[in-house]
Structure formats: structure tokens, C-alpha cells
Design an enzyme around this catalytic site. Sequence first.
Site, PDB file in Angstrom:
ATOM      1  N   SER A  40       0.870  -1.183   0.000  1.00 31.67           N
ATOM      2  CA  SER A  40       0.000   0.000   0.000  1.00 31.67           C
ATOM      3  C   SER A  40       0.901   1.225   0.000  1.00 31.67           C
ATOM      4  O   SER A  40       1.053   1.915   0.990  1.00 31.67           O
ATOM      5  CB  SER A  40      -0.933  -0.009   1.216  1.00 31.67           C
ATOM      6  OG  SER A  40      -0.206   0.056   2.420  1.00 31.67           O
ATOM      7  N   HIS A 154      -3.499  -6.193   2.526  1.00 29.41           N
ATOM      8  CA  HIS A 154      -2.590  -7.169   3.129  1.00 29.41           C
ATOM      9  C   HIS A 154      -3.251  -8.512   3.408  1.00 29.41           C
ATOM     10  O   HIS A 154      -2.596  -9.438   3.890  1.00 29.41           O
ATOM     11  CB  HIS A 154      -1.994  -6.632   4.436  1.00 29.41           C
ATOM     12  CG  HIS A 154      -1.053  -5.487   4.223  1.00 29.41           C
ATOM     13  ND1 HIS A 154      -0.606  -4.693   5.245  1.00 29.41           N
ATOM     14  CD2 HIS A 154      -0.469  -5.007   3.100  1.00 29.41           C
ATOM     15  CE1 HIS A 154       0.210  -3.763   4.773  1.00 29.41           C
ATOM     16  NE2 HIS A 154       0.305  -3.931   3.471  1.00 29.41           N
ATOM     17  N   GLU A 163      -4.620  -2.353   9.269  1.00 33.79           N
ATOM     18  CA  GLU A 163      -3.836  -2.859  10.407  1.00 33.79           C
ATOM     19  C   GLU A 163      -4.495  -2.535  11.744  1.00 33.79           C
ATOM     20  O   GLU A 163      -4.848  -1.389  12.008  1.00 33.79           O
ATOM     21  CB  GLU A 163      -2.425  -2.238  10.397  1.00 33.79           C
ATOM     22  CG  GLU A 163      -1.688  -2.531   9.103  1.00 33.79           C
ATOM     23  CD  GLU A 163      -0.327  -1.844   8.996  1.00 33.79           C
ATOM     24  OE1 GLU A 163       0.209  -1.391  10.033  1.00 33.79           O
ATOM     25  OE2 GLU A 163       0.179  -1.760   7.872  1.00 33.79           O
ATOM     26  N   GLU A 204       1.463  -9.391   7.110  1.00 28.47           N
ATOM     27  CA  GLU A 204       2.315  -8.961   8.213  1.00 28.47           C
ATOM     28  C   GLU A 204       2.172  -9.868   9.430  1.00 28.47           C
ATOM     29  O   GLU A 204       2.584  -9.535  10.532  1.00 28.47           O
ATOM     30  CB  GLU A 204       2.011  -7.505   8.575  1.00 28.47           C
ATOM     31  CG  GLU A 204       2.339  -6.578   7.389  1.00 28.47           C
ATOM     32  CD  GLU A 204       2.302  -5.096   7.740  1.00 28.47           C
ATOM     33  OE1 GLU A 204       1.850  -4.746   8.850  1.00 28.47           O
ATOM     34  OE2 GLU A 204       2.760  -4.299   6.900  1.00 28.47           O
ATOM     35  N   ASP A 242      -3.924   1.357  11.708  1.00 31.66           N
ATOM     36  CA  ASP A 242      -3.511   1.925  10.432  1.00 31.66           C
ATOM     37  C   ASP A 242      -4.573   1.549   9.394  1.00 31.66           C
ATOM     38  O   ASP A 242      -4.463   0.518   8.735  1.00 31.66           O
ATOM     39  CB  ASP A 242      -2.139   1.410   9.996  1.00 31.66           C
ATOM     40  CG  ASP A 242      -1.732   1.982   8.639  1.00 31.66           C
ATOM     41  OD1 ASP A 242      -2.457   2.851   8.113  1.00 31.66           O
ATOM     42  OD2 ASP A 242      -0.684   1.559   8.105  1.00 31.66           O
ATOM     43  N   GLU A 283      -2.923   5.845  12.224  1.00 28.39           N
ATOM     44  CA  GLU A 283      -2.044   6.164  11.087  1.00 28.39           C
ATOM     45  C   GLU A 283      -2.868   6.207   9.805  1.00 28.39           C
ATOM     46  O   GLU A 283      -3.754   5.364   9.610  1.00 28.39           O
ATOM     47  CB  GLU A 283      -0.978   5.057  11.005  1.00 28.39           C
ATOM     48  CG  GLU A 283      -0.057   5.120   9.819  1.00 28.39           C
ATOM     49  CD  GLU A 283       0.862   3.888   9.785  1.00 28.39           C
ATOM     50  OE1 GLU A 283       1.184   3.354  10.868  1.00 28.39           O
ATOM     51  OE2 GLU A 283       1.222   3.459   8.680  1.00 28.39           O
ATOM     52  N   ASP A 310       1.699   8.369   7.030  1.00 29.61           N
ATOM     53  CA  ASP A 310       2.536   7.380   6.335  1.00 29.61           C
ATOM     54  C   ASP A 310       2.494   7.697   4.827  1.00 29.61           C
ATOM     55  O   ASP A 310       3.368   8.395   4.310  1.00 29.61           O
ATOM     56  CB  ASP A 310       2.028   5.971   6.644  1.00 29.61           C
ATOM     57  CG  ASP A 310       2.685   4.887   5.804  1.00 29.61           C
ATOM     58  OD1 ASP A 310       3.730   5.149   5.192  1.00 29.61           O
ATOM     59  OD2 ASP A 310       2.151   3.752   5.749  1.00 29.61           O
ATOM     60  N   LYS A 335       9.921   5.046   7.057  1.00 29.82           N
ATOM     61  CA  LYS A 335      10.273   3.851   6.290  1.00 29.82           C
ATOM     62  C   LYS A 335      11.459   4.208   5.405  1.00 29.82           C
ATOM     63  O   LYS A 335      11.345   5.075   4.529  1.00 29.82           O
ATOM     64  CB  LYS A 335       9.098   3.433   5.407  1.00 29.82           C
ATOM     65  CG  LYS A 335       7.868   2.916   6.151  1.00 29.82           C
ATOM     66  CD  LYS A 335       6.674   2.872   5.208  1.00 29.82           C
ATOM     67  CE  LYS A 335       5.552   1.978   5.735  1.00 29.82           C
ATOM     68  NZ  LYS A 335       4.321   2.148   4.923  1.00 29.82           N
ATOM     69  N   HIS A 363       8.567  -1.284   9.373  1.00 30.35           N
ATOM     70  CA  HIS A 363       8.846  -2.272   8.326  1.00 30.35           C
ATOM     71  C   HIS A 363       7.977  -1.989   7.109  1.00 30.35           C
ATOM     72  O   HIS A 363       7.190  -1.052   7.104  1.00 30.35           O
ATOM     73  CB  HIS A 363       8.518  -3.671   8.879  1.00 30.35           C
ATOM     74  CG  HIS A 363       7.055  -3.869   9.141  1.00 30.35           C
ATOM     75  ND1 HIS A 363       6.458  -5.093   9.191  1.00 30.35           N
ATOM     76  CD2 HIS A 363       6.056  -2.961   9.369  1.00 30.35           C
ATOM     77  CE1 HIS A 363       5.175  -4.960   9.423  1.00 30.35           C
ATOM     78  NE2 HIS A 363       4.907  -3.693   9.540  1.00 30.35           N
ATOM     79  N   LYS A 386       6.975  -0.249  14.544  1.00 23.17           N
ATOM     80  CA  LYS A 386       5.986  -1.277  14.176  1.00 23.17           C
ATOM     81  C   LYS A 386       6.635  -2.206  13.173  1.00 23.17           C
ATOM     82  O   LYS A 386       7.235  -1.777  12.195  1.00 23.17           O
ATOM     83  CB  LYS A 386       4.697  -0.655  13.630  1.00 23.17           C
ATOM     84  CG  LYS A 386       4.742  -0.036  12.253  1.00 23.17           C
ATOM     85  CD  LYS A 386       3.307   0.197  11.723  1.00 23.17           C
ATOM     86  CE  LYS A 386       3.311   0.496  10.225  1.00 23.17           C
ATOM     87  NZ  LYS A 386       1.966   0.653   9.661  1.00 23.17           N
TER      88      LYS A 386
HETATM   89  P1  PGA Z   1       3.038  -1.388   3.017  1.00 24.75           P
HETATM   90  O1  PGA Z   1       2.092  -1.101   4.264  1.00 24.75           O
HETATM   91  O2  PGA Z   1       4.372  -1.782   3.486  1.00 24.75           O
HETATM   92  O3  PGA Z   1       2.287  -2.465   2.272  1.00 24.75           O
HETATM   93  O4  PGA Z   1       3.069  -0.099   2.219  1.00 24.75           O
HETATM   94  C1  PGA Z   1       2.576  -0.707   5.505  1.00 24.75           C
HETATM   95  C2  PGA Z   1       1.849   0.499   6.005  1.00 24.75           C
HETATM   96  O5  PGA Z   1       0.912   1.017   5.357  1.00 24.75           O
HETATM   97  O6  PGA Z   1       2.198   1.004   7.060  1.00 24.75           O
HETATM   98 ZN    ZN Z   2       0.660   2.725   6.894  1.00 25.03          ZN
END
Ligand code: PGA
Ligand code: ZN
Length: 421
Positions: A40, A154, A163, A204, A242, A283, A310, A335, A363, A386
Site C-alpha cells: 500500500s 494485506h 492494520e 504482516e 492503520d 495512522e 505514512d 520507512k 517495516h 511497528k
Molecule cells: P506497506 O504497508 O508496506 O504495504 O506499504 C505498511 C503500512 O501502510 O504502514
Molecule cells: Zn501505513
Amino acid sequence: EITEVRAMEILDSRGRPTLEVTVGLRDGSIDVAGVPSGASTGRREAVERRDGDPARYDGQGVQGAVEAVNGEIADLLRGRTWTGLPNVDTALIDLDGTANKSRLGANAIVGVSMACARALAAASGRELWRWLTPAGVQPRLPVPSFNVINGGVHAPNPLDFQEFMITPIGAPSMAEAVRAGAQVYAALRRLLHSLHEVTGLGDEGGFAPQIREPEDALRFLVTAIENGGYRAGADGVMIALDPAASEFHHDGRYRVAGAHLSSSELIDRYTEMLAFFPIWSIEDGLAEDDWDGWAYLTARLGDQVQLVGDDIFVTNTAIIADAIDQRIGNAALIKVNQIGTVTEALHAIDTCRQAGYAQMVSHRSGETTDTFIADLAVGSGCGQLKTGAPARGERIAKYNRLLRIAAEHPELAYGPCSVEA
Ligand code: PGA
Ligand code: ZN
């Protein structure tokens, strides 16, 4: 002096190709990094380079990025003495020449940046986390947020929110936080089983039950927290969300469990959730292009809950600076592959810290067993990490790295930093 830079195609946790980058130094030390990959992704992320050859891995191969490392990047770095990572990363950015790292590929560049960081840390005789700690910053063991229910892109279930995480905010130590995560996860498995829900896992490592209302997931979490032997709340285990709202934002509406909500209607829904459930962090509660909605969300809920950007911030210092100006959110997800170099990720963390924005290292949904982000979270002193469920090897590798650092360094403080400036 860097004597060796090379890459090869390996697999990530979704079974898709990614890069492993190896960097060797004159003293004989060799260090390796595995490159993560999101599903995503934010629109303004640094660009991951994929081959697009349908005959290999459905077009997902990374041979072009591997060649960029073995060719141009190796030519640039080899045979020279590099005094620090900022020099390496700046040289990589200049060599690429694009604003979004699309020419060489952000996946190529970030792997080299991470492997060089490891090599330079090793050459200095310090552990990676210590070497990454900026001057004037206190390293710190981060509170972990375990993603125990997966939805969105996911998991193949009808749940729109991506999430549902549990954060042992009241745990006294890293080891106790990990125990809380694992016990609640086990209790959640038992609960789902007793309800005849499937206990298959999402990307995840969280469960992917066939539910669609986010409130149902929240109820499951509260029950699992209590069944796991903890209190649901600030003295025990809290919940972090999230939703990854960019993924269910279409034509100006948010599609949640069949409803088509406006920004303010979705904010009302969050407000209700906050009243009924022990949620401390949300998030990407709204989509990356909905800056007006984000401003309203922040004005309404910013003093009650952590609001993490994010997809909207993509670990980009310039975007974060704009957001700070416009009072958008109060925390940033960090990230490394979203911006493409370790130096830029550290810069984003610093920008947040200066402005009183919290930072959560993260991650990606596609991971390798690389544990770089555990060291980054500790070294940057950001206080939050996270990295998925307390399950699946690529997630556990990071939590186990934190346990090891904690055991070897009892002097390190543990827990989240205050969100206030
Ligand atoms: P992604 O999702 O690693 O698939 O982009 C993680 C997140 O949205 O925090
Ligand atoms: Zn996110």
C-alpha cells in the site's frame, strides 16, 4: 575504503523478488542488507524499480536494479574511502539524478545505503544502533506495535482497515512488551478459533478473519488483551490503527464496510471508536490527497490521539515540513525505503523531533529477515517501532534483535517518547 559492492535477486516474505546488497571493506569485513517492499505505497514514495518482464516473476523481477548496483553504483563507490554515510548517500542521489530515485531504482539505492551503514558501523567498531545515533540524541528501546489483525490490501478478507495493532504501552521493559504482544496474539488465536473464525495470516503475520466492520476487530482485540492477562488501557495494552485510508478512498468518499463516508463522517467514526476503545494512535486515518480532511482531523482529534502520516508524508522531509506548517498530523511513520537512503530517513526523524512530531520506525509488508530497522529505531531514539505480528520469521527477526539489544544493554531506556514538543 569500500572494495566491494554487489547485489543479487532474492525473495521477500511475499515470495516476490527483492535485492540483497553486499558491501565489503578493505579490512575484510563484509556486510549485507535485504531490501523491503510495500503493497500500500504512497504516491510520492521513491520509486522501486521492477523489470516488467512478464516472463519472469510476473514482471516483478529486479534484475535491472541489481545491474545498477553491480555496474554504475559499484563503479562510483569502490576504491574510494568514504568518511561518512551522508557522503555515500549524497553521491548515490547525485548519480541517480532524479527526484524520486527512479533511474537507478530506490530499491537499489536503499540496499546500498543500508549495507554501507552496516559496513561503516562495523569499521568504527560500534554496533549499528549506536553508530546511527545522531549527536545529542539519547538512544532508546522503542515500544513495539504488533499488527495482529490484517485487512486491506494485506489480506484477502472483507475488512477495509489494513492494520489493527496492539501496543504494550504499560510494559516495564522490552522483554515484557514482547511477552505481552505474544500472549495477546495467542489469546486472539484462541478467541477466533472459538468463534469459528479462520486463523490464517495476512502479509504482516496478523490474523485475517472474515469480518468487515472495524469495530468488530476492535472488540476482538479488547477481549484478547484481557484474555491474554493484561488490562486494556494506558497501564496495560493499547490499540493502534492503520486504516491506510488511501486504499479505500475513491471519488472523494471513504468506503468502509459498504458505507460511503465523507472525511468528516469518517472522523466522526474515529471519534466514536476513541470513546469506546483504548486507541492511542491512528495512522493514515485519511487519504494522502485529502489534506483538507487531514487538517480537520488534526484539529479535532490531534490533542487526544497520535495521528501518524505514512502515505501522506512518505518519510520525505520537504512534505513533512509542509505538514508541520499546516498542522497536519502530529507524528510520522519512518520507512527507509520510502525515501531511499538512511541519511534522508534520519533527516526526516530529526525534522519531526524539532517540530514536536512523534516518529514511528516501520517495516514494509514485504520484508526479508534483515533487522536494520530495529537498530534504526533504537539508535534514532524515536521510541516507537511497528514491525508486524509477533509471528512469521521476517517480523520476529526484528523483535528478537530488540530483545538482544535490550539484554546486552540494560542501561538503555525503554518506551515511547512523549508526543508533546
Ligand atoms: P506497506 O504497508 O508496506 O504495504 O506499504 C505498511 C503500512 O501502510 O504502514
Ligand atoms: Zn501505513
